[in-house]
Design a protein around this motif. Structure first.
Motif, PDB file in Angstrom:
ATOM      1  N   ARG A 116     125.119  -6.123  50.943  1.00  0.00           N
ATOM      2  CA  ARG A 116     125.585  -4.881  51.566  1.00  0.00           C
ATOM      3  C   ARG A 116     127.110  -4.813  51.622  1.00  0.00           C
ATOM      4  O   ARG A 116     127.705  -3.735  51.509  1.00  0.00           O
ATOM      5  CB  ARG A 116     125.015  -4.779  52.989  1.00  0.00           C
ATOM      6  N   GLU A 117     127.756  -5.976  51.776  1.00  0.00           N
ATOM      7  CA  GLU A 117     129.208  -6.014  51.903  1.00  0.00           C
ATOM      8  C   GLU A 117     129.925  -5.648  50.600  1.00  0.00           C
ATOM      9  O   GLU A 117     131.136  -5.394  50.605  1.00  0.00           O
ATOM     10  CB  GLU A 117     129.662  -7.404  52.365  1.00  0.00           C
ATOM     11  N   ASN A 118     129.201  -5.603  49.498  1.00  0.00           N
ATOM     12  CA  ASN A 118     129.813  -5.334  48.195  1.00  0.00           C
ATOM     13  C   ASN A 118     129.618  -3.895  47.715  1.00  0.00           C
ATOM     14  O   ASN A 118     130.107  -3.545  46.629  1.00  0.00           O
ATOM     15  CB  ASN A 118     129.241  -6.288  47.143  1.00  0.00           C
ATOM     16  N   PHE A 119     128.924  -3.074  48.499  1.00  0.00           N
ATOM     17  CA  PHE A 119     128.576  -1.731  48.041  1.00  0.00           C
ATOM     18  C   PHE A 119     128.852  -0.681  49.118  1.00  0.00           C
ATOM     19  O   PHE A 119     128.855  -0.970  50.310  1.00  0.00           O
ATOM     20  CB  PHE A 119     127.094  -1.664  47.643  1.00  0.00           C
ATOM     21  N   PHE A 120     129.092   0.531  48.667  1.00  0.00           N
ATOM     22  CA  PHE A 120     129.199   1.686  49.560  1.00  0.00           C
ATOM     23  C   PHE A 120     128.263   2.764  49.033  1.00  0.00           C
ATOM     24  O   PHE A 120     127.912   2.773  47.847  1.00  0.00           O
ATOM     25  CB  PHE A 120     130.638   2.227  49.607  1.00  0.00           C
ATOM     26  N   HIS A 121     127.836   3.648  49.903  1.00  0.00           N
ATOM     27  CA  HIS A 121     126.952   4.737  49.483  1.00  0.00           C
ATOM     28  C   HIS A 121     127.782   5.993  49.271  1.00  0.00           C
ATOM     29  O   HIS A 121     128.455   6.484  50.173  1.00  0.00           O
ATOM     30  CB  HIS A 121     125.871   5.010  50.525  1.00  0.00           C
ATOM     31  N   CYS A 122     127.775   6.505  48.032  1.00  0.00           N
ATOM     32  CA  CYS A 122     128.464   7.761  47.722  1.00  0.00           C
ATOM     33  C   CYS A 122     127.520   8.916  48.042  1.00  0.00           C
ATOM     34  O   CYS A 122     126.466   9.049  47.422  1.00  0.00           O
ATOM     35  CB  CYS A 122     128.874   7.793  46.251  1.00  0.00           C
ATOM     36  N   GLN A 123     127.905   9.722  49.005  1.00  0.00           N
ATOM     37  CA  GLN A 123     127.025  10.788  49.459  1.00  0.00           C
ATOM     38  C   GLN A 123     126.794  11.848  48.382  1.00  0.00           C
ATOM     39  O   GLN A 123     125.694  12.385  48.263  1.00  0.00           O
ATOM     40  CB  GLN A 123     127.599  11.445  50.724  1.00  0.00           C
ATOM     41  N   LYS A 124     127.819  12.163  47.601  1.00  0.00           N
ATOM     42  CA  LYS A 124     127.659  13.197  46.580  1.00  0.00           C
ATOM     43  C   LYS A 124     126.828  12.680  45.406  1.00  0.00           C
ATOM     44  O   LYS A 124     125.922  13.360  44.919  1.00  0.00           O
ATOM     45  CB  LYS A 124     129.009  13.685  46.077  1.00  0.00           C
ATOM     46  N   CYS A 125     127.130  11.458  44.934  1.00  0.00           N
ATOM     47  CA  CYS A 125     126.370  10.890  43.816  1.00  0.00           C
ATOM     48  C   CYS A 125     124.967  10.483  44.246  1.00  0.00           C
ATOM     49  O   CYS A 125     124.059  10.365  43.418  1.00  0.00           O
ATOM     50  CB  CYS A 125     127.103   9.683  43.231  1.00  0.00           C
ATOM     51  N   GLY A 126     124.792  10.244  45.562  1.00  0.00           N
ATOM     52  CA  GLY A 126     123.466   9.963  46.089  1.00  0.00           C
ATOM     53  C   GLY A 126     122.971   8.556  45.831  1.00  0.00           C
ATOM     54  O   GLY A 126     121.764   8.334  45.746  1.00  0.00           O
ATOM     55  N   SER A 127     123.895   7.575  45.732  1.00  0.00           N
ATOM     56  CA  SER A 127     123.460   6.215  45.458  1.00  0.00           C
ATOM     57  C   SER A 127     124.526   5.225  45.903  1.00  0.00           C
ATOM     58  O   SER A 127     125.656   5.606  46.232  1.00  0.00           O
ATOM     59  CB  SER A 127     123.177   6.037  43.964  1.00  0.00           C
ATOM     60  N   CYS A 128     124.157   3.939  45.913  1.00  0.00           N
ATOM     61  CA  CYS A 128     125.097   2.874  46.248  1.00  0.00           C
ATOM     62  C   CYS A 128     125.883   2.474  45.008  1.00  0.00           C
ATOM     63  O   CYS A 128     125.295   2.244  43.948  1.00  0.00           O
ATOM     64  CB  CYS A 128     124.348   1.655  46.797  1.00  0.00           C
ATOM     65  N   TYR A 129     127.203   2.375  45.165  1.00  0.00           N
ATOM     66  CA  TYR A 129     128.089   1.941  44.095  1.00  0.00           C
ATOM     67  C   TYR A 129     128.914   0.751  44.576  1.00  0.00           C
ATOM     68  O   TYR A 129     129.159   0.585  45.774  1.00  0.00           O
ATOM     69  CB  TYR A 129     129.044   3.063  43.679  1.00  0.00           C
ATOM     70  N   SER A 138     134.394   9.565  39.095  1.00  0.00           N
ATOM     71  CA  SER A 138     134.166  11.012  39.151  1.00  0.00           C
ATOM     72  C   SER A 138     132.779  11.259  39.738  1.00  0.00           C
ATOM     73  O   SER A 138     131.783  10.765  39.212  1.00  0.00           O
ATOM     74  CB  SER A 138     134.256  11.620  37.746  1.00  0.00           C
ATOM     75  N   CYS A 139     132.720  12.003  40.818  1.00  0.00           N
ATOM     76  CA  CYS A 139     131.439  12.276  41.464  1.00  0.00           C
ATOM     77  C   CYS A 139     130.655  13.339  40.702  1.00  0.00           C
ATOM     78  O   CYS A 139     131.198  14.383  40.336  1.00  0.00           O
ATOM     79  CB  CYS A 139     131.652  12.734  42.909  1.00  0.00           C
ATOM     80  N   VAL A 140     129.406  13.050  40.453  1.00  0.00           N
ATOM     81  CA  VAL A 140     128.460  14.008  39.887  1.00  0.00           C
ATOM     82  C   VAL A 140     127.262  14.034  40.826  1.00  0.00           C
ATOM     83  O   VAL A 140     126.658  13.006  41.093  1.00  0.00           O
ATOM     84  CB  VAL A 140     128.020  13.605  38.467  1.00  0.00           C
ATOM     85  N   GLU A 141     126.948  15.200  41.340  1.00  0.00           N
ATOM     86  CA  GLU A 141     125.903  15.293  42.355  1.00  0.00           C
ATOM     87  C   GLU A 141     124.590  14.684  41.881  1.00  0.00           C
ATOM     88  O   GLU A 141     124.081  15.025  40.818  1.00  0.00           O
ATOM     89  CB  GLU A 141     125.690  16.758  42.757  1.00  0.00           C
ATOM     90  N   ASN A 142     124.085  13.732  42.680  1.00  0.00           N
ATOM     91  CA  ASN A 142     122.824  13.034  42.396  1.00  0.00           C
ATOM     92  C   ASN A 142     122.803  12.415  40.995  1.00  0.00           C
ATOM     93  O   ASN A 142     121.803  12.467  40.283  1.00  0.00           O
ATOM     94  CB  ASN A 142     121.630  13.985  42.570  1.00  0.00           C
ATOM     95  N   SER A 143     123.927  11.825  40.607  1.00  0.00           N
ATOM     96  CA  SER A 143     124.058  11.304  39.247  1.00  0.00           C
ATOM     97  C   SER A 143     123.062  10.190  38.930  1.00  0.00           C
ATOM     98  O   SER A 143     122.719   9.974  37.766  1.00  0.00           O
ATOM     99  CB  SER A 143     125.484  10.778  39.011  1.00  0.00           C
ATOM    100  N   MET A 144     122.601   9.466  39.956  1.00  0.00           N
ATOM    101  CA  MET A 144     121.652   8.370  39.713  1.00  0.00           C
ATOM    102  C   MET A 144     120.196   8.833  39.765  1.00  0.00           C
ATOM    103  O   MET A 144     119.302   8.095  39.370  1.00  0.00           O
ATOM    104  CB  MET A 144     121.857   7.259  40.746  1.00  0.00           C
ATOM    105  N   ARG A 145     119.973  10.041  40.217  1.00  0.00           N
ATOM    106  CA  ARG A 145     118.589  10.512  40.368  1.00  0.00           C
ATOM    107  C   ARG A 145     118.134  11.273  39.118  1.00  0.00           C
ATOM    108  O   ARG A 145     117.680  12.410  39.195  1.00  0.00           O
ATOM    109  CB  ARG A 145     118.455  11.360  41.623  1.00  0.00           C
ATOM    110  N   HIS A 146     118.324  10.642  37.977  1.00  0.00           N
ATOM    111  CA  HIS A 146     117.826  11.193  36.723  1.00  0.00           C
ATOM    112  C   HIS A 146     117.543  10.033  35.780  1.00  0.00           C
ATOM    113  O   HIS A 146     117.713   8.865  36.128  1.00  0.00           O
ATOM    114  CB  HIS A 146     118.831  12.178  36.104  1.00  0.00           C
ATOM    115  N   HIS A 147     117.123  10.337  34.580  1.00  0.00           N
ATOM    116  CA  HIS A 147     116.731   9.300  33.626  1.00  0.00           C
ATOM    117  C   HIS A 147     117.914   8.879  32.759  1.00  0.00           C
ATOM    118  O   HIS A 147     118.802   9.675  32.489  1.00  0.00           O
ATOM    119  CB  HIS A 147     115.596   9.805  32.732  1.00  0.00           C
TER     120      HIS A 147
END
Length: 262
Positions: A116-129, A138-147
């Motif tokens: 957990r100490e190595n990651f933050f949650h990007c609210q716009k991208c919708g995932s932990c980076y 560069s933020c892309v909305e829900n960028s990880m919630r696709h194939h």
């Protein structure tokens, strides 16, 4: 003495059971088909009709030490072993390999690995980076919630490492490497360059200087759209490539001339 005996019981069989995905001392009963599997990935890979299990719907597990079927819990109600050194009651998730650094992200709604100490949650991208990307992507909305645009596996809960491209789109790291090995340097989604291409652009400049166009084409101009900066410019046509006069990129495409407003 009694405490040490209890600890030994909890750790009985640790790292000795599981599947290729996880080390754990239990199996799950899939609520969708009522079959028993080592984990949800084993279920998803084995079903002929390719239906997938919802991790949150798992209600019962089977201890592999004593073969007792029971409601989801960390400690077996019959033999008292830890069915997983890491346990998440929300995700119904067990894993003995605690070196992975598991943690549950409330915003993602699932468990992640890496600490957990190595990651933050990007609210716009919708995932932990990784924190290395904080304020640097560069933020892309829900960028990880696709194939993945290469192998088409769903990225959000994939077990494979994922790379965030300069444009903000995402794909598996192994898929990116394979794409670069085939001399493909543009994002499959937006066509922006995925690596620093400045050396290649300089080489193309040198090739253009050494390659004279036929006289009929030396003054011919075309309009181009730059995939890297999205600017449109009119440039001299050359068989090797058209250079964006705004950002100096050759990652361009020829377009129709803009129409004057009527």
């Amino acid at each position: 003495m009694e405490a040490s005996t209890d600890d030994a019981r909890l750790g009985l069989g640790m790292m000795g059971y599981g599947c290729k995905h996880y080390k754990r001392r239990c199996k799950i009963r899939a609520p969708c088909c009522n079959e028993i599997f080592c984990c949800r990935h084993c279920h998803n890979e084995s079903t002929k009709d390719r239906h997938e299990i919802c991790r949150f719907d798992v209600q019962t597990v089977i201890c592999v030490i004593c073969d007792t079927e029971q409601p989801v819990a960390q400690v077996c109600s019959n033999c008292g072993v830890n069915m997983g050194e890491y346990f998440c009651v929300v995700c119904r998730f067990y894993d003995d390999d605690v070196d992975k650094g598991h943690y549950h992200c409330q915003d993602c709604g699932i468990c992640r690995v890496g600490g957990r100490e190595n990651f933050f949650h990007c609210q716009k991208c919708g995932s932990c980076y990784s924190f290395g990307l904080l304020n640097k992507h560069s933020c892309v909305e829900n960028s990880m919630r696709h194939h993945c645009s290469i192998c088409y596996e769903y990225l959000f809960d994939s077990l494979k490492e994922t790379t965030v491209l300069k444009c903000g789109h995402t794909m598996h790291s192994v898929c990116l490497s394979e794409m670069l090995n085939h001399d493909k340097y543009c994002c499959p989604i937006c066509s922006k360059s995925v690596i620093d291409m400045s050396k290649i652009w300089r080489k193309m400049d040198e090739e253009i200087e050494e390659t004279a166009m036929p006289e009929d084409y030396r003054t011919r101009k075309v309009w181009v759209l730059c995939n890297d900066c999205n600017d449109t410019t009119e440039v001299l046509y050359h068989i090797i490539g058209q250079k964006c006069s705004h950002c100096q990129s050759f990652n361009t495409r020829v377009i129709s001339p803009p129409r004057a407003p009527q």
